[in-house]
Structures are given as structure tokens and as C-alpha cells.
Design a protein around this motif. Structure first.
Motif, short mmCIF file in Angstrom:
data_model
loop_
_atom_site.label_atom_id
_atom_site.label_comp_id
_atom_site.label_asym_id
_atom_site.label_seq_id
_atom_site.Cartn_x
_atom_site.Cartn_y
_atom_site.Cartn_z
N ASP A 145 0.81 -1.23 0.00
CA ASP A 145 0.00 0.00 0.00
C ASP A 145 0.84 1.28 0.00
O ASP A 145 0.37 2.33 0.41
N HIS A 185 -4.18 4.10 -5.63
CA HIS A 185 -2.89 4.04 -4.91
C HIS A 185 -2.02 2.92 -5.47
O HIS A 185 -0.80 2.95 -5.32
N HIS A 209 -2.53 -5.66 -6.21
CA HIS A 209 -3.04 -6.28 -4.99
C HIS A 209 -4.56 -6.17 -4.83
O HIS A 209 -5.17 -6.97 -4.13
N HIS A 210 -5.18 -5.19 -5.49
CA HIS A 210 -6.66 -5.13 -5.46
C HIS A 210 -7.30 -5.81 -6.66
O HIS A 210 -8.51 -6.05 -6.65
N ASP A 233 -4.47 -9.21 2.69
CA ASP A 233 -4.97 -7.84 2.80
C ASP A 233 -6.47 -7.86 3.19
O ASP A 233 -6.90 -7.14 4.10
#
Ligand SMILES: [Fe+2]
Ligand SMILES: [Fe+2]
Length: 287
Positions: A145, A185, A209-210, A233
Motif C-alpha cells: 500500500d 494508490h 493487490h486489489h 490484505d
């Protein structure tokens, strides 16, 4: 400057954090395959601030060596080159963001608790599945992040608008970012990691990661890492380790769990075993 897209604005910020040269030097030495451990250790040792921090971390309870290490060379012998290289990168990135940030509704301490929880759980899942280098999973979790810190530090007002909008409407966090600044981000973190030339496994984990199912044509070992970071996460957010925002916890994806060959009930004991270490690890890293 305000009309330019965020990524172009980033390019114009001359105070953008930089990484100490040692990070690039060791990555190049390792990639060249022609350097000895002694040479790599000597390069790290030249940056005393980084080297002493790495030695302190290596002697922390987390690595289980308990005060046996007094030099980088020894650390490499006992923990391996990959772990030490990751520690150097992690220490350098965290140092680059040691600015406390402006007081706001964003709580940096909670942010670090979130990223360290993700790191510790990702490492635990990799050990459970006996795949890859657990320290790669740790570092990908720790840095996933990092784009949020760039937003907080360099686009503070826009960042606060995103947080307020997100808290008010409980929409998806990355969708709120897109609505307000047209990038996420993840894009910002990836952009910075490319500028820094940090290893691909980290920049791709930051980027996807998302959205792990959008990660196409990337090495399977890296895909495994970013899938693990994605699941960790989501899992830690459901346990209250969110980045300090009020909103819906992210939901893990069944498809990704299936691709990793585990279920949520496999993760629970790993989390129970590791969650108590999170606060200690945050302290050991000097946050
Ligand atoms: Fe994120
Ligand atoms: Fe996260």
C-alpha cells in the motif's frame, strides 16, 4: 500543475523520496551473478545507517537468531542473501517515508499496523503452503500500500477528500480514488516502485493487490505472491487491521483462494499464530 494527471504531477515533484544507492547497487550485483556474498555484504556495510538497522532487525525475535549477528556478512550466511536483500529494501523504503505526515483523519500508525499484519500473514501463508521464499511474501505484504503514503504526503488535500468521500458513502476505496483523482494508490505505488527500480515481485504486487485477476503474463512465482498479498490484505481487514478508515472491509476472493489451493479456515490458525507478533514487529522496525 493542478490540471495535470496525478502520475505526471508525481514526475514534477522534486522532493519525491529516493532510495539510497545501496539498494540499486545490491540488486545489480545480485542480477549480474558474478559477485560474491562478501562483495555484496561489503556494499551494504558501506551504508552504515541501513546496515546497522538491518543487523538490529536480524537480531530481533522475529528471525530467531537472538543477538548472534554482528555483521552483514554473518547475516547473509545465517539468513541467506534474499532475506538480507529484502531487509535492505524494506528498511530503505520505510526510511524514505519516515516523515510523520500532517495530522489528519489518516492514522499512519494504523497504516503500518495494517501493512505489517499483511506482511506477517503473507509470510505465514507462504510457509503453510511451503512455496517460494517466505521473506519475499513478507516484503510484498509490507510494501503493497505504499501508494497511500505518496497520496498522504504529496496530494494531501485530495487524499483527505478521498477518505471523507469513502467514509461517508462506504463505496469501494479504489473506486473512490478513481472518481476523485482518476488513478488508484496501486498505480501510484507501481509508478514509484518503477522509478526506484525495486524488484518486479514488489512492483507487481503493489500494482495488482486489489485486482489480482487482471495480472496477466507475469511469472507464476510472482502471481503466487500477489495472490497471497491480496488474500492477506482482505483477511486482516476483516480482523480490524484496516488502514484506519471507516468503511466496509475488503472481501477476499474465493477464486484467488482456490488458485492458492487453500480455504479461509486454513488461514485462521496461521493468523492466530502470527497476530500477536504484529505489534512487536512494527516496534522492531522502528515505526
Ligand atoms: Fe491497497
Ligand atoms: Fe492494504
Amino acid at each position: 500543475m493542478n490540471e495535470l494527471p496525478i502520475l505526471q504531477q508525481l514526475d514534477l515533484i522534486d522532493k519525491l523520496p529516493t532510495l539510497p544507492v545501496v539498494v540499486n547497487q545490491i540488486n545489480q550485483l545480485i542480477a549480474s551473478n558474478r559477485s560474491s556474498m562478501a562483495q555484496i555484504a561489503a556494499v551494504i556495510a558501506r551504508d552504515q545507517a541501513i546496515a546497522s538497522r538491518v543487523i538490529r532487525l536480524v537480531n530481533s525475535a522475529f528471525y530467531g537468531l537472538q543477538g548472534r549477528v554482528s555483521s552483514i556478512q554473518q547475516a547473509i550466511t545465517l539468513l541467506g542473501l534474499n532475506t538480507v536483500k529484502n531487509l535492505v529494501t524494506g528498511v530503505a523504503v520505510i526510511k524514505a517515508f519516515d516523515n510523520p505526515g500532517k495530522p489528519s483523519i489518516f492514522d499512519r500508525q494504523k497504516f503500518w499496523m495494517h501493512t505489517f499484519a499483511c506482511a506477517v500473514l503473507s509470510r505465514g501463508i507462504s510457509r503453510l503452503r511451503k512455496c517460494g521464499e517466505p521473506e519475499d511474501y513478507f516484503m510484498a505484504g509490507l510494501l503493497h500500500d505504499i501508494g497511500i503514503l505518496v497520496l498522504d504526503q504529496f496530494f494531501h488535500e485530495k487524499f483527505i477528500s478521498i477518505l471523507q468521500e469513502y467514509t461517508k458513502n462506504h463505496t469501494d476505496y479504489t473506486e473512490t480514488e478513481i472518481a476523485i483523482i482518476q488513478v488508484t494508490h496501486c498505480d501510484i505505488g507501481e509508478y514509484l516502485s518503477q522509478k526506484w527500480h525495486i524488484p518486479e515481485l514488489l512492483s507487481l504486487s503493489i500494482k495488482y493487490h486489489h485486482t489480482p485477476l487482471f495480472a496477466l503474463n507475469i511469472p507464476p512465482s510472482i502471481l503466487d505472491i500477489l495472490f497471497t498479498v491480496h488474500i492477506s490484505d482482505s483477511f486482516i481487514q476483516s480482523k480490524g487491521y484496516h488502514i484506519g478508515l471507516k468503511g466496509e472491509p475488503a472481501k477476499g476472493s474465493r477464486v484467488i483462494l482456490h488458485r492458492l489451493g487453500i480455504t479461509e479456515s486454513d488461514i485462521i490458525p496461521v493468523w492466530e499464530e502470527t497476530q500477536n507478533t504484529v505489534a512487536t514487529v512494527v516496534r522492531e522496525w522502528g515505526i
